[in-house]
Design a protein around this motif. Structure first.
Motif, PDB file in Angstrom:
ATOM      1  N   GLN A  49      -1.625  -8.725   2.937  1.00  0.00           N
ATOM      2  CA  GLN A  49      -1.315  -7.860   1.798  1.00  0.00           C
ATOM      3  C   GLN A  49      -1.830  -6.435   1.979  1.00  0.00           C
ATOM      4  OE1 GLN A  49      -3.059 -10.222  -1.313  1.00  0.00           O
ATOM      5  NE2 GLN A  49      -1.164 -11.353  -1.704  1.00  0.00           N
ATOM      6  N   ASP A  52       1.116  -4.357   2.561  1.00  0.00           N
ATOM      7  CA  ASP A  52       2.179  -4.401   1.567  1.00  0.00           C
ATOM      8  C   ASP A  52       2.669  -2.987   1.275  1.00  0.00           C
ATOM      9  OD1 ASP A  52       3.181  -6.644  -0.589  1.00  0.00           O
ATOM     10  OD2 ASP A  52       3.264  -4.614  -1.429  1.00  0.00           O
ATOM     11  N   GLU A  53       3.919  -2.875   0.855  1.00  0.00           N
ATOM     12  CA  GLU A  53       4.478  -1.558   0.538  1.00  0.00           C
ATOM     13  C   GLU A  53       3.976  -1.035  -0.801  1.00  0.00           C
ATOM     14  OE1 GLU A  53       6.115   0.148   2.610  1.00  0.00           O
ATOM     15  OE2 GLU A  53       6.576  -1.373   4.125  1.00  0.00           O
ATOM     16  N   ASP A  54       3.373  -1.896  -1.618  1.00  0.00           N
ATOM     17  CA  ASP A  54       2.879  -1.510  -2.935  1.00  0.00           C
ATOM     18  C   ASP A  54       1.384  -1.209  -2.847  1.00  0.00           C
ATOM     19  OD1 ASP A  54       2.056  -1.248  -5.557  1.00  0.00           O
ATOM     20  OD2 ASP A  54       3.132  -3.018  -6.278  1.00  0.00           O
ATOM     21  N   ASP A  56      -0.775  -0.896  -5.113  1.00  0.00           N
ATOM     22  CA  ASP A  56      -1.538  -1.745  -6.026  1.00  0.00           C
ATOM     23  C   ASP A  56      -1.874  -3.085  -5.372  1.00  0.00           C
ATOM     24  OD1 ASP A  56      -1.648   0.067  -8.110  1.00  0.00           O
ATOM     25  OD2 ASP A  56       0.210  -0.640  -9.033  1.00  0.00           O
ATOM     26  N   VAL A  57      -0.923  -3.633  -4.635  1.00  0.00           N
ATOM     27  CA  VAL A  57      -1.167  -4.888  -3.927  1.00  0.00           C
ATOM     28  C   VAL A  57      -2.208  -4.671  -2.835  1.00  0.00           C
ATOM     29  CG1 VAL A  57      -0.123  -6.665  -2.468  1.00  0.00           C
ATOM     30  CG2 VAL A  57       1.135  -5.771  -4.434  1.00  0.00           C
ATOM     31  N   ARG A  94       1.395   2.158   7.262  1.00  0.00           N
ATOM     32  CA  ARG A  94       1.237   1.670   5.884  1.00  0.00           C
ATOM     33  C   ARG A  94      -0.185   1.817   5.374  1.00  0.00           C
ATOM     34  NH1 ARG A  94       4.409  -3.923   7.008  1.00  0.00           N
ATOM     35  NH2 ARG A  94       3.461  -3.493   9.037  1.00  0.00           N
ATOM     36  N   HIS A  99      -4.197   5.720  -2.990  1.00  0.00           N
ATOM     37  CA  HIS A  99      -4.426   5.017  -4.247  1.00  0.00           C
ATOM     38  C   HIS A  99      -5.779   5.450  -4.782  1.00  0.00           C
ATOM     39  CE1 HIS A  99      -4.664   1.808  -7.234  1.00  0.00           C
ATOM     40  NE2 HIS A  99      -3.415   1.486  -6.946  1.00  0.00           N
ATOM     41  N   PRO A 205      -2.266  -7.148  -9.468  1.00  0.00           N
ATOM     42  CA  PRO A 205      -0.844  -6.968  -9.728  1.00  0.00           C
ATOM     43  C   PRO A 205      -0.142  -8.303  -9.857  1.00  0.00           C
ATOM     44  CG  PRO A 205      -1.305  -6.620  -7.422  1.00  0.00           C
ATOM     45  CD  PRO A 205      -2.644  -6.822  -8.095  1.00  0.00           C
TER      46      PRO A 205
END
Length: 214
Positions: A49, A52-54, A56-57, A94, A99, A205
């Motif tokens: 994770q 991950d592209e998010d 928040d994740v 990535r 964030h 999330p």
């Protein structure tokens, strides 16, 4: 998979070349390892994770890893392969995701890569505790030695990043830190890399799934 001090760790312990992140995930017997909350079968999910592209994740995954494999700066049998995986993905684009919740000590948006460097520094710092004294480190037998065995590989990854230009900024890279009076925690290092403890606390999330490794 190789075994060091009865703890299965992916990759040869004395090889300073960075492992392939997929091999760390697939060739490590995570169920045989432990973190602060028991069997480390969930650790490869959290590691995946991180890419991950998010964001928040990513932030949530980092929080979970910090709470489990580096809980209150303690080390566990799952810490060495987790650290090897983190070191092996530092070049992944990535990890440039920004964030504000990667660290509660700094609410400015930061690239994940910068926080992962801090996290690896803390792993090495924890492994150095009691290394040259008879003081007990509080870790399970063999765990600190297992982390020290991969410290050279972690140094290879970290040293390549410390003075690298920041791809997210046009500013020149920062100069090396001044000489530290503390004993270097990285083999062959003249000064100590970042070792700030990461204590993330973002909301979990919804719909979190580990992304495929690429």
């Amino acid at each position: 998979m190789t075994t060091h001090d009865e703890h299965p760790i992916a990759g040869p312990a004395q090889n300073y070349d960075l492992p392939d992140p997929r091999s760390v995930i697939e060739d490590t017997d995570w169920a045989a390892l432990e973190h602060a909350y028991g069997a480390a079968h969930d650790t490869p999910i959290r590691l995946g994770q991180l890419l991950d592209e998010d964001p928040d994740v990513q932030a949530y995954a980092l929080e979970m890893l910090d709470m489990s494999v580096l809980h209150q700066e303690s080390l566990y049998s799952a810490t060495p392969p987790a650290a090897l995986y983190v070191a092996s993905i530092l070049d992944d684009p990535r990890t440039l995701a920004q964030h504000e919740n990667y660290s509660t000590w700094d609410d400015r948006p930061r690239p994940l890569r910068a926080v992962l460097l801090d996290w690896l520094g803390q792993v090495a710092d924890s492994a150095a505790y009691g290394e040259t004294t008879d003081e007990a480190d509080g870790n399970a037998p063999g765990v600190s030695d297992a982390v020290r065995a991969v410290r050279g590989t972690l140094h290879t990854a970290v040293s390549a990043q410390l003075l690298a230009p920041d791809p997210t900024s046009e500013k020149p890279p920062l100069p090396p830190p001044p000489h530290s009076s503390r004993r270097p925690i990285w083999p062959g290092a003249s000064s100590e890399p970042p070792g700030t403890f990461v204590d993330c606390s973002p909301r979990a999330p919804t719909g979190v799934n580990a992304p495929p490794l690429s």
